[in-house]
Design an enzyme around this catalytic site. Structure first.
Site, PDB file in Angstrom:
ATOM      1  N   SER A 111       0.629  -1.192   0.577  1.00 18.93           N
ATOM      2  CA  SER A 111      -0.293  -0.029   0.706  1.00 18.93           C
ATOM      3  C   SER A 111       0.770   1.089  -0.154  1.00 18.93           C
ATOM      4  O   SER A 111       1.857   1.097  -0.530  1.00 18.93           O
ATOM      5  CB  SER A 111      -0.897  -0.080   1.082  1.00 18.93           C
ATOM      6  OG  SER A 111      -1.695   0.763   1.106  1.00 18.93           O
ATOM      7  N   GLU A 242      -0.584  -2.362  -8.203  1.00 25.98           N
ATOM      8  CA  GLU A 242      -1.702  -2.743  -7.776  1.00 25.98           C
ATOM      9  C   GLU A 242      -2.544  -1.859  -7.705  1.00 25.98           C
ATOM     10  O   GLU A 242      -1.726  -0.276  -8.223  1.00 25.98           O
ATOM     11  CB  GLU A 242      -1.578  -3.901  -6.217  1.00 25.98           C
ATOM     12  CG  GLU A 242      -1.299  -3.146  -4.941  1.00 25.98           C
ATOM     13  CD  GLU A 242      -1.982  -2.930  -4.747  1.00 25.98           C
ATOM     14  OE1 GLU A 242      -3.377  -3.230  -5.002  1.00 25.98           O
ATOM     15  OE2 GLU A 242      -1.480  -2.468  -3.189  1.00 25.98           O
ATOM     16  N   HIS A 309      -4.305  -5.903  -2.272  1.00 30.35           N
ATOM     17  CA  HIS A 309      -5.314  -5.487  -1.092  1.00 30.35           C
ATOM     18  C   HIS A 309      -6.434  -5.670  -1.358  1.00 30.35           C
ATOM     19  O   HIS A 309      -7.771  -5.977  -0.864  1.00 30.35           O
ATOM     20  CB  HIS A 309      -5.719  -3.932  -1.603  1.00 30.35           C
ATOM     21  CG  HIS A 309      -5.514  -3.137  -0.868  1.00 30.35           C
ATOM     22  ND1 HIS A 309      -4.052  -2.023  -1.572  1.00 30.35           N
ATOM     23  CD2 HIS A 309      -4.973  -2.179   0.017  1.00 30.35           C
ATOM     24  CE1 HIS A 309      -3.407  -0.790  -1.705  1.00 30.35           C
ATOM     25  NE2 HIS A 309      -4.045  -1.463   0.134  1.00 30.35           N
TER      26      HIS A 309
END
Length: 338
Positions: A111, A242, A309
């Site tokens: 993240s 991502e 995620h």
């Protein structure tokens, strides 16, 4: 050449600091659980002050966050740093990071943490690990894919290690109903290729959460071509991304900007993680973007891989040489620390 941290030793010392978001009071029990699990597994854990605080979308001031991270990176007794999780404002700390004083140790996370990981690797040539965060290690068990983080980081210099794609993944979080391994792995994992055909990719890995790593473009911390020229003799890069929250048009614009900025000049392939942000815009679909990018760059593109995620996720090492084989919905990733 890439610098790899020493392979993670048994009973290693974990440093937990929050370069982005800390853990608010109401969720301190999650951090306590993660500390206990890792202590039970034989690790020593030191938790910095920033991990326990959260205000204004961040754990502390940029100077305090950077200082705590710098201290842990320079502490000979700490073997690996794992932030509790990501967040929103990690970019604030980059001007205060003492890159030239780092000890060669692992930093692991994803993240917003991936912005720091990629900046470290691009700026210094030190390998970093994109994978689980500390809070998600609080289960009594680890699923097979997540558990590979230990084996990956214990891989000696010059050796190789292989990971397989997961069998199932989690579509949505159920924070109040954790399983023994935290995740609810209910959906069948199926990797895909833009071509619809088997693919093989080879090159040195770079990547992270595209929402945040895109902000390195145009900064002193995001000079990809300089990194390739200094550290990658083969000049071959495999990007992994991502998408957490970008809309399809935002993702499109970001990838084109990366191309125009030269980030894909030495690209041998791109892998995209699963995303819950994949929505059709008018008659434009995500597969259209992947196919167009694959054609324009003349490279293979894989998507819906185990990254990001929608866990579980592979541990992908920025800087490591990788061979990725895809066939019939499954992937095999072999990373070499050379």
């Amino acid at each position: 050449m890439i610098t790899y941290p020493l392979n993670l030793k048994e009973n290693a010392h974990i440093g937990v600091t929050a370069p982005s978001s800390g853990v608010p009071d109401a969720l301190h029990h999650l951090l306590h659980e993660a500390i206990k699990r890792q202590t039970d597994r034989g690790y020593k854990v030191t938790v910095g002050d920033t991990a326990w605080t959260q205000q204004n979308l961040t754990s502390a001031s940029a100077i305090k966050r950077a200082a705590e991270f710098n201290t842990m990176m320079q502490d000979h007794h700490i073997d690996i740093i794992i932030p509790p999780w990501g967040g929103e404002r990690l970019i604030d700390i980059l001007p205060f990071i003492e890159f030239n004083k780092f000890q060669p140790k692992w930093v692991l996370g994803y993240s917003d943490t991936s912005l720091l990981l990629l900046a470290i690797t691009l700026h210094t040539g030190l390998a970093t690990a994109h994978g689980t965060n500390f809070i998600d290690l609080r289960g009594t068990e680890m699923d097979e894919t997540t558990a590979m983080w230990e084996d990956i980081l214990k891989t000696p210099l010059g050796a190789s290690i292989t990971q397989m794609s997961s069998n199932h993944y989690q579509y949505e979080w159920q924070f109040n109903n954790p399983t023994p391994h935290i995740f609810h792995l209910t959906e069948k994992t199926v990797w895909k290729s833009a071509s619809g055909q088997p693919e093989t990719l080879e090159g040195h890995l770079l990547g992270g959460c595209i929402d945040t790593v895109k902000h390195l473009m145009g900064t002193p911390y995001g000079d990809v071509n300089k990194f390739v020229n200094n550290y990658i003799p083969s000049k071959n890069v495999i990007w992994f991304f991502e998408n957490c929250e970008l809309s399809l048009p935002q993702l499109h614009r970001t990838l084109i900007q990366m191309k125009l900025a030269g980030w894909f000049d030495h690209c041998n392939g791109i892998m995209f993680g699963r995303s819950s942000a994949q929505k059709v815009e008018e008659d434009y679909e995500l597969i259209d973007l992947y196919r167009t990018l694959s054609t324009e760059l003349a490279i293979p593109i894989l998507y819906d891989i185990d990254c990001g995620h929608l866990p579980p996720q592979l541990t992908l090492v920025n800087g490591a040489f990788a061979t990725i084989s895809f066939n019939n919905g499954q992937g095999i990733v072999t990373q070499s620390f050379k």
